[in-house]
Write a protein that holds these residues in place. Sequence first.
Motif, PDB file in Angstrom:
ATOM      1  N   GLY A  81       0.876  -1.179   0.097  1.00  0.00           N
ATOM      2  CA  GLY A  81       0.023  -0.132   0.089  1.00  0.00           C
ATOM      3  C   GLY A  81       0.629   1.412   0.009  1.00  0.00           C
ATOM      4  O   GLY A  81       0.303   2.374   0.225  1.00  0.00           O
ATOM      5  N   ALA A  82       2.225   1.063  -0.208  1.00  0.00           N
ATOM      6  CA  ALA A  82       2.925   2.313  -0.220  1.00  0.00           C
ATOM      7  C   ALA A  82       2.913   3.184  -1.287  1.00  0.00           C
ATOM      8  O   ALA A  82       3.326   4.322  -1.276  1.00  0.00           O
ATOM      9  CB  ALA A  82       4.416   1.941   0.280  1.00  0.00           C
ATOM     10  N   GLY A  83       2.352   2.683  -2.490  1.00  0.00           N
ATOM     11  CA  GLY A  83       2.444   3.501  -3.793  1.00  0.00           C
ATOM     12  C   GLY A  83       3.775   3.894  -4.162  1.00  0.00           C
ATOM     13  O   GLY A  83       4.950   3.013  -4.098  1.00  0.00           O
ATOM     14  N   ARG A  84       4.088   5.336  -4.112  1.00  0.00           N
ATOM     15  CA  ARG A  84       5.286   5.711  -4.680  1.00  0.00           C
ATOM     16  C   ARG A  84       6.432   5.786  -3.585  1.00  0.00           C
ATOM     17  O   ARG A  84       7.371   6.457  -3.497  1.00  0.00           O
ATOM     18  CB  ARG A  84       5.312   6.888  -5.622  1.00  0.00           C
ATOM     19  CG  ARG A  84       4.672   6.437  -7.029  1.00  0.00           C
ATOM     20  CD  ARG A  84       4.755   7.840  -7.824  1.00  0.00           C
ATOM     21  NE  ARG A  84       5.561   8.607  -7.619  1.00  0.00           N
ATOM     22  CZ  ARG A  84       5.786   9.628  -8.854  1.00  0.00           C
ATOM     23  NH1 ARG A  84       4.553  10.177  -9.434  1.00  0.00           N
ATOM     24  NH2 ARG A  84       6.870  10.418  -8.705  1.00  0.00           N
ATOM     25  N   ASN A  85       5.608   5.784  -2.051  1.00  0.00           N
ATOM     26  CA  ASN A  85       6.531   6.049  -0.941  1.00  0.00           C
ATOM     27  C   ASN A  85       7.638   5.134  -0.777  1.00  0.00           C
ATOM     28  O   ASN A  85       7.180   3.808  -0.654  1.00  0.00           O
ATOM     29  CB  ASN A  85       5.423   5.946   0.245  1.00  0.00           C
ATOM     30  CG  ASN A  85       6.213   6.510   1.356  1.00  0.00           C
ATOM     31  OD1 ASN A  85       7.566   6.739   1.450  1.00  0.00           O
ATOM     32  ND2 ASN A  85       5.508   6.628   2.539  1.00  0.00           N
ATOM     33  N   PRO A  86       8.859   5.688  -0.926  1.00  0.00           N
ATOM     34  CA  PRO A  86      10.000   4.414  -0.792  1.00  0.00           C
ATOM     35  C   PRO A  86       9.888   3.675   0.600  1.00  0.00           C
ATOM     36  O   PRO A  86      10.435   2.885   0.659  1.00  0.00           O
ATOM     37  CB  PRO A  86      11.255   5.167  -1.054  1.00  0.00           C
ATOM     38  CG  PRO A  86      10.845   6.837  -0.895  1.00  0.00           C
ATOM     39  CD  PRO A  86       9.206   6.921  -1.164  1.00  0.00           C
ATOM     40  N   ASP A  87       9.512   4.383   1.911  1.00  0.00           N
ATOM     41  CA  ASP A  87       9.496   3.946   3.151  1.00  0.00           C
ATOM     42  C   ASP A  87       8.073   3.254   3.294  1.00  0.00           C
ATOM     43  O   ASP A  87       7.127   3.865   3.597  1.00  0.00           O
ATOM     44  CB  ASP A  87       9.790   4.755   3.987  1.00  0.00           C
ATOM     45  CG  ASP A  87       9.903   4.482   5.399  1.00  0.00           C
ATOM     46  OD1 ASP A  87      10.038   3.329   5.433  1.00  0.00           O
ATOM     47  OD2 ASP A  87       9.964   5.189   6.316  1.00  0.00           O
ATOM     48  N   ALA A  88       7.841   1.930   2.923  1.00  0.00           N
ATOM     49  CA  ALA A  88       6.768   1.304   3.347  1.00  0.00           C
ATOM     50  C   ALA A  88       6.414   1.197   4.876  1.00  0.00           C
ATOM     51  O   ALA A  88       5.336   1.040   4.997  1.00  0.00           O
ATOM     52  CB  ALA A  88       6.631  -0.142   2.774  1.00  0.00           C
ATOM     53  N   GLY A  89       7.350   1.344   5.657  1.00  0.00           N
ATOM     54  CA  GLY A  89       7.024   1.445   7.151  1.00  0.00           C
ATOM     55  C   GLY A  89       6.508  -0.342   7.432  1.00  0.00           C
ATOM     56  O   GLY A  89       6.961  -1.117   7.108  1.00  0.00           O
ATOM     57  N   ASP A  90       5.388  -0.026   8.291  1.00  0.00           N
ATOM     58  CA  ASP A  90       4.700  -1.277   8.900  1.00  0.00           C
ATOM     59  C   ASP A  90       3.682  -2.155   7.864  1.00  0.00           C
ATOM     60  O   ASP A  90       2.682  -2.540   8.233  1.00  0.00           O
ATOM     61  CB  ASP A  90       4.263  -1.054  10.289  1.00  0.00           C
ATOM     62  CG  ASP A  90       5.537  -0.857  10.995  1.00  0.00           C
ATOM     63  OD1 ASP A  90       6.558  -1.432  10.697  1.00  0.00           O
ATOM     64  OD2 ASP A  90       5.443  -0.522  11.971  1.00  0.00           O
ATOM     65  N   LEU A  91       3.840  -1.351   6.686  1.00  0.00           N
ATOM     66  CA  LEU A  91       2.473  -1.788   5.777  1.00  0.00           C
ATOM     67  C   LEU A  91       2.632  -3.283   5.557  1.00  0.00           C
ATOM     68  O   LEU A  91       3.703  -3.885   5.464  1.00  0.00           O
ATOM     69  CB  LEU A  91       2.557  -1.217   4.515  1.00  0.00           C
ATOM     70  CG  LEU A  91       2.335   0.482   4.592  1.00  0.00           C
ATOM     71  CD1 LEU A  91       2.407   1.076   3.023  1.00  0.00           C
ATOM     72  CD2 LEU A  91       0.836   0.670   5.096  1.00  0.00           C
ATOM     73  N   PRO A  92       1.528  -4.023   5.133  1.00  0.00           N
ATOM     74  CA  PRO A  92       1.179  -5.460   4.781  1.00  0.00           C
ATOM     75  C   PRO A  92       2.242  -5.542   3.601  1.00  0.00           C
ATOM     76  O   PRO A  92       2.024  -4.658   2.733  1.00  0.00           O
ATOM     77  CB  PRO A  92       0.060  -5.707   4.830  1.00  0.00           C
ATOM     78  CG  PRO A  92      -0.671  -4.665   5.601  1.00  0.00           C
ATOM     79  CD  PRO A  92       0.002  -3.631   5.622  1.00  0.00           C
ATOM     80  N   ARG A  93       2.925  -6.799   3.335  1.00  0.00           N
ATOM     81  CA  ARG A  93       3.612  -6.821   2.017  1.00  0.00           C
ATOM     82  C   ARG A  93       2.654  -7.840   1.247  1.00  0.00           C
ATOM     83  O   ARG A  93       2.840  -8.898   1.404  1.00  0.00           O
ATOM     84  CB  ARG A  93       4.768  -7.707   2.439  1.00  0.00           C
ATOM     85  CG  ARG A  93       5.924  -6.817   3.281  1.00  0.00           C
ATOM     86  CD  ARG A  93       6.910  -7.994   3.800  1.00  0.00           C
ATOM     87  NE  ARG A  93       7.667  -8.476   2.958  1.00  0.00           N
ATOM     88  CZ  ARG A  93       8.446  -9.617   3.033  1.00  0.00           C
ATOM     89  NH1 ARG A  93       8.756 -10.036   4.550  1.00  0.00           N
ATOM     90  NH2 ARG A  93       9.127 -10.171   2.201  1.00  0.00           N
TER      91      ARG A  93
END
Length: 184
Positions: free
Chosen positions: A140-152
Motif C-alpha cells: 500500500g505504499a505506492g510511490r512512497n519508498p519507505d513502506a514502514g509497517d504496511l502489509p507485504r
Amino acid sequence: MPLSPPVCDFGWRAPDFALPGTDGKTHALADIAGANGTLVMFICNHCPYVVSVRDRIIQDAVALQDLGVGVVAISANDAVAYPADSFEKMVELDQRLKLPFPYLYDESQEVARAYGAICTPDFFGFDADLGLQYRGRLDGAGRNPDAGDLPRELFEAMKQVAETGHGPAEQIPSMGCSIKWKTS
C-alpha cells in the motif's frame, strides 16, 4: 496519470515466452517457473513507481524464491522513445543492483500484450500449474519508498499461493506508469 490493471482472472493461463535477459541468456517461462508458483513482473528502469519500490521488489523476490516461487522481471517499454529503458541500460541496472532474478527485454512488446500488462509495475502471480492467482499490488505504499509497517501484499499473496495453490480472494490492483507502447 497513473494506471491500474484489472482484477485477477483466477486460473488464466500464463502465456509462454522466450526473451533475452540482461545476463546474456534467453529465458523461457519453463526456465523461470518455480515448483510452488511463478511471479512475472512487468517493470522498467525509469518509472518513478518502480524506482521507489525496487528495493522492496528485490527483497520480496528473494523471500519468494526461498519458498519455491520462480521470479522474473520483463521490460517492454519503447526504448526509442524512452532511452533509459533500452536493453543496454537494463544491463547496466542489473549489474549495479545485482538483481536476484532474470531481467528480460520484450522489444517486440508481444509478451506484454499477451499478458495484458497495463502499467509498471504490473504483477502476475501464478500457481504451480501456471494458473493466475494474483494480479495485485506490491503493497500500500505506492510511490512512497519507505513502506514502514504496511502489509507485504504481494509477498503474502504469493506465500499463500505457494502453500495452498490459491491466491487471496480480495486483491487491490497495482498502480503505476503506463507501458510505453510503440506507435509504429
